[in-house]
Design a protein around this motif. Structure first.
Motif, PDB file in Angstrom:
ATOM      1  N   VAL A 173       0.817  -1.210   0.000  1.00  0.00           N
ATOM      2  CA  VAL A 173       0.000   0.000   0.000  1.00  0.00           C
ATOM      3  C   VAL A 173       0.855   1.267   0.000  1.00  0.00           C
ATOM      4  CG1 VAL A 173      -2.040  -1.044   1.028  1.00  0.00           C
ATOM      5  CG2 VAL A 173      -0.215  -0.166   2.517  1.00  0.00           C
ATOM      6  N   SER A 201      -2.809   8.327   6.372  1.00  0.00           N
ATOM      7  CA  SER A 201      -3.867   7.561   5.724  1.00  0.00           C
ATOM      8  C   SER A 201      -5.196   7.961   6.350  1.00  0.00           C
ATOM      9  CB  SER A 201      -3.636   6.061   5.902  1.00  0.00           C
ATOM     10  OG  SER A 201      -4.748   5.312   5.420  1.00  0.00           O
ATOM     11  N   THR A 244      -4.599   3.347   1.674  1.00  0.00           N
ATOM     12  CA  THR A 244      -3.780   4.231   0.839  1.00  0.00           C
ATOM     13  C   THR A 244      -3.053   5.215   1.748  1.00  0.00           C
ATOM     14  OG1 THR A 244      -5.618   5.796   0.517  1.00  0.00           O
ATOM     15  CG2 THR A 244      -5.335   4.061  -1.144  1.00  0.00           C
TER      16      THR A 244
END
Length: 456
Positions: free
Chosen positions: A279, A315, A321
């Motif tokens: 990620v 995030s 993400t």
């Protein structure tokens, strides 16, 4: 002919990139930070701030005092905050050390029950240290430990049920009065977690295998490494794991491109480690490694990056993400080389402990608090309502007006990096010389409001 065509394509590309930067700024934020404690608290020198934990407005961090020149001994202490990291008070559990003793981790079970671990060496031989409080830190008790080796991690699901990772792995159901060995692995368990109801997990350093027991260690299962490709596995070092709810976890560390270049990386799983997804793996903007992560039981997260660029990661979707944030401060003691603990308080401010880990150099250790300023904030949104920039666009300099006297103003490039800074004079008009900057889109931030301008 080919050169003319190439130049035309380059010009078109530059225009498109400029337009993209002007109208589609990457998801980027800044934290305007100040140091809450750098060296001194009531004239006593503190350093080696480590393992900060912040849950809402409750914060705690381990620290050390400078050893006395006569005895050679210092003290391991705790700093405690009840206002989200704005102010700190000292709690002294009476733990002396001489050379390498330190608190390296804290498990904030609840506001009253806290467990801390590390090493202390009142003589020449260091040994494992485990202390706990059941009254919020008013008093601390040193606990019996099942090992003499360094403790890597400790986790409790409540005041009684916990797991400890060291050279071996141990679990307790009576608050640590007795520890039972669990044969997760022959070694290398760096992070662990107690879920309750007999369920515990251990995370293997570097490769990231997970070991899980649901019956207090009688049986367990394991997963494979995070990176399954053998050719790429040696490039990734997942040092720690943050355990969320159920089977959701985040592993973090660094991606090594060359022997001298490491980059931060984060992987996420939602099925207990059967499948991992990268990620964050940025090898272009920020060198270093992810050294700390905030409380995982919320959507908004922040991660500390160890490196020379004063960066953090954020995030807003529980780690699915991430984007890179810039940490900015005009404080002389501001130093963000390595975060040994990071969190978010109830107001969404970043609270972090930073440490160079250089013995007898307390000036490079600091506790900071940072106010978030996102790229979407515009003048008038609760900041300086009359903030303005003239001329815009500019070719050489800008004058910033409307910010209050004494306010620090930062000029950022479109990646959020500080390229110029100044303090508003009594006249209320701050002029900055920008002739050395390349053409492009820039932003002015006074910590509360942000405006865009173009340097031609």
């Amino acid at each position: 002919m080919w050169r003319t065509e190439l130049m035309r394509k380059c010009e078109v590309c530059f225009v498109l990139c400029t337009l993209w930067a002007a109208f589609v700024l990457p998801a980027r934020a800044q934290f305007i930070c100040h140091v809450t404690h750098g060296k001194y608290i009531k004239s006593v020198v503190y350093y080696n701030f480590a393992s900060l934990r912040c849950d809402g407005n409750t914060g705690i961090v381990g620290a050390r005092t400078i050893p006395d020149t006569g005895s050679g001994f210092g003290r391991i202490v705790f700093l405690r905050s009840h206002d989200g990291g704005h102010t700190w008070s000292v709690q002294d559990p009476d733990l002396p050390y001489s050379k390498g003793g330190a608190i390296v981790g804290i498990d904030l079970i609840d506001s009253s029950n806290i467990v801390a671990y590390g090493t202390t060496d009142p003589g020449d031989t260091p040994y494992a240290l485990l202390v706990r409080t059941s009254n919020g830190g008013t008093t601390w008790q040193q606990e019996t430990v099942p090992t003499a080796y360094s403790i890597n991690d400790v986790s409790f699901s409540n005041s009684q049920d916990g797991i400890l990772a060291s050279s071996g792995t141990y679990i307790t159901s009576d608050g640590g009065a007795r520890w039972d060995s669990v044969q997760f692995s022959s070694g290398g368990i760096e992070s662990c977690h107690a879920y309750g109801n007999g369920m515990y997990r251990g995370f293997r350093f570097t490769t990231g295998e997970l070991y899980t027991t649901r019956d207090r260690g009688r049986t367990f299962d394991s997963t494979g490494p995070i990176v399954t490709d053998p050719a790429r596995r040696t490039l990734y070092y997942y040092e720690f794991c943050a355990f969320g709810a159920g089977d959701t976890m985040l592993a973090y560390g660094w991606h090594r491109l060359t022997p001298s270049s490491d980059f931060p990386c984060i992987a996420r799983t939602i099925d207990g480690g059967k499948h991992w997804f990268s990620v964050f793996d940025d090898t272009t903007h920020s060198t270093g490694y992810v050294s700390a992560l905030s409380d995982f039981h919320r959507d908004k997260l922040v991660a500390g990056v160890a490196g020379w660029e004063n960066l953090a990661l954020s995030s807003t979707d529980n780690g699915s993400t991430w984007h890179v944030d810039t940490l900015m401060s005009s404080d002389t003691e501001f130093d963000c080389f390595r975060s040994d603990g990071i969190g978010l308080n109830s107001d969404g401010e970043l609270v972090a402990a930073y440490d160079h880990d250089i013995l007898y150099h307390p000036a490079v250790n600091s506790l900071i608090i940072g106010r978030p300023v996102t790229s979407g904030v515009q003048a008038g949104d609760g900041g300086s309502p009359n903030l303005g920039i003239v001329p815009n666009p500019t070719t050489s300099s800008i004058t910033i007006q409307g910010a209050p006297f004494g306010r620090t103003v930062h000029v950022l490039d479109f990646l959020g990096r500080e390229v110029s800074v100044g303090s508003v004079p009594a006249s209320g008009r701050l002029t900055l010389d920008l002739r050395s900057l390349p053409s492009g889109v820039y932003y002015v931030s006074d910590g509360l409001s942000q405006m865009k301008f173009v340097k031609e």
